[in-house]
Design a protein around this motif. Structure first.
Motif, short mmCIF file in Angstrom:
data_model
loop_
_atom_site.label_atom_id
_atom_site.label_comp_id
_atom_site.label_asym_id
_atom_site.label_seq_id
_atom_site.Cartn_x
_atom_site.Cartn_y
_atom_site.Cartn_z
N LEU A 59 0.83 -1.12 0.14
CA LEU A 59 0.11 0.00 -0.16
C LEU A 59 0.85 1.19 0.08
CD1 LEU A 59 -2.79 -1.08 2.27
CD2 LEU A 59 -2.89 -1.10 -0.12
N PRO A 84 -5.00 1.11 -7.40
CA PRO A 84 -5.10 -0.47 -6.96
C PRO A 84 -4.88 -1.51 -8.22
CG PRO A 84 -6.61 0.69 -5.51
CD PRO A 84 -6.06 1.69 -6.53
N TRP A 93 -10.55 3.76 -3.91
CA TRP A 93 -9.49 4.30 -3.12
C TRP A 93 -9.05 6.07 -3.42
CZ3 TRP A 93 -5.75 2.61 -0.73
CH2 TRP A 93 -4.20 2.98 -0.56
N SER A 122 -5.51 9.08 3.81
CA SER A 122 -4.08 8.76 3.66
C SER A 122 -3.25 9.52 4.92
CB SER A 122 -3.48 9.29 2.60
OG SER A 122 -3.99 8.73 1.42
N PRO A 139 -1.70 4.20 4.71
CA PRO A 139 -2.37 3.66 3.88
C PRO A 139 -3.14 2.58 4.15
CG PRO A 139 0.00 3.15 3.95
CD PRO A 139 -0.32 4.40 4.91
N SER A 140 -3.04 1.82 5.30
CA SER A 140 -4.07 0.78 5.65
C SER A 140 -5.24 1.35 6.04
CB SER A 140 -3.34 0.00 6.95
OG SER A 140 -2.18 -0.45 6.57
N ARG A 150 -6.68 3.84 4.56
CA ARG A 150 -7.46 4.27 3.31
C ARG A 150 -7.92 3.04 2.72
NH1 ARG A 150 -4.24 7.36 -1.53
NH2 ARG A 150 -6.03 7.44 -2.96
N TRP A 151 -7.09 1.86 3.00
CA TRP A 151 -7.36 0.63 2.29
C TRP A 151 -8.69 0.06 2.90
CZ3 TRP A 151 -6.40 -1.36 -2.33
CH2 TRP A 151 -6.38 -2.83 -2.54
N THR A 190 -11.30 1.66 1.76
CA THR A 190 -11.87 1.35 0.32
C THR A 190 -12.71 -0.11 0.22
OG1 THR A 190 -9.98 2.55 -0.62
CG2 THR A 190 -10.69 0.75 -1.72
N TRP A 237 -7.74 -6.80 5.48
CA TRP A 237 -7.65 -5.62 4.62
C TRP A 237 -6.32 -4.73 4.87
CZ3 TRP A 237 -13.38 -3.96 6.06
CH2 TRP A 237 -14.19 -4.98 5.40
N LYS A 238 -6.01 -4.60 6.21
CA LYS A 238 -4.85 -3.99 6.76
C LYS A 238 -3.56 -4.15 6.11
CE LYS A 238 -3.83 -6.06 11.11
NZ LYS A 238 -4.05 -5.84 12.76
N GLY A 264 -3.52 -5.10 3.13
CA GLY A 264 -3.56 -4.84 1.75
C GLY A 264 -4.10 -5.92 0.83
#
Length: 261
Positions: free
Chosen positions: A168, A174, A206, A213, A217-218, A220-221, A224, A242-243, A245
């Motif tokens: 990420l 992505p 994303w 952010s 990034p985690s 944000r993902w 998402t 999810w964390k 990626g």
């Protein structure tokens, strides 16, 4: 004779760490009475097979890992690195195992990439026939350093899910994973196909969550993945996956038009 074609043999340290981590969490692997995992097409060195055993043995100390290659020279070289719980043998999609044993998991990464799409289904069926009743085939592709990866898990009933796994940090879009989709999907990233819509909506979520952010990034993902689920995509798993990626969706959402098991 082994069934298949010799691959380029490209390999590298930690290249398959993302899929190894995912396999270690599979219920089929964790619940098997005797876990036997096959690394099909490990390439020019024993590296990824040895790493697979190291990672899985943390969860199942008695796991057996068999590396299969159809190039006798590669088997001879890798066999010099055999150790308790790890051995190497000649074999292809027919997955030959001693005593007629069946595999708990077959990992086939970066193997079918060189084949024609029309050959994928027969290879899947052949490999799945060598699984135990609850076994899983994990087939997919990653880039050279393992930071962009995707795979399908397949059982006797057919494909179940598609997983994408990305580094990420510094990720722009992505949909970079489009270049590393499993062979069955890589040519289907066109309008009208499920995987195209999935990657489009993944990019959209994303971007919508770009403000997160600042929290990393985690986060944000995770947002998402939640956004995709709220939009109706059959997203599996939860924050713990999810964390990392990862993002998994049910196969029927991305299956090629006209696909039949």
């Amino acid at each position: 004779m082994p069934i298949g074609s010799i691959t380029r043999g490209t390999t590298g340290t930690n290249r398959l760490r993302r899929v190894d981590r995912w396999i270690a969490e599979l219920p089929a692997f964790r619940r098997a009475a005797e876990a036997l995992v096959v690394d099909l097409g490990y390439g020019a060195s024993a590296t990824t097979t040895l790493e697979l055993h190291q990672r899985l043995s943390r969860v199942r100390p008695g796991v057996e890992v068999v590396g299969l290659e159809i190039d006798p020279a590669r088997v001879a070289l890798a066999s010099l690195s055999a150790r308790p719980g790890v051995r190497f043998a000649l074999g292809g999609f027919e997955v030959p195992l001693p005593g007629g044993r069946s595999a708990t998991v077959i990992r086939a990464l970066n193997v079918l990439r060189q084949y024609d799409e029309s050959e994928v289904l027969s290879a899947w069926h052949l490999m799945v026939s060598r699984l135990d009743p609850l076994g899983v085939l994990v087939e997919g592709t990653c880039n050279e350093v393992g930071r962009v990866a995707s795979w399908v898990d397949v059982t006797a009933e057919g494909p179940r899910t598609l997983t994408v796994s990305l580094r990420l940090a510094d990720l722009e879009r992505p949909s970079i994973v489009a270049e590393r989709l499993p062979k069955v999907l890589i040519h289907r990233n066109v309008p009208g196909e499920g995987v195209h819509a999935f990657l489009r909506d993944l990019d959209r979520q994303w971007q919508l969550n770009a403000a997160l952010s600042v929290y990393g990034p985690s986060q944000r993902w995770i947002a998402t993945a939640q956004g995709l689920a709220e939009a109706g995509w059959p997203v599996q798993g939860g924050r713990s996956r999810w964390k990392l990626g990862e993002l998994t969706v049910l196969w029927e959402a991305v299956a090629p038009q006209g696909f039949a098991w």
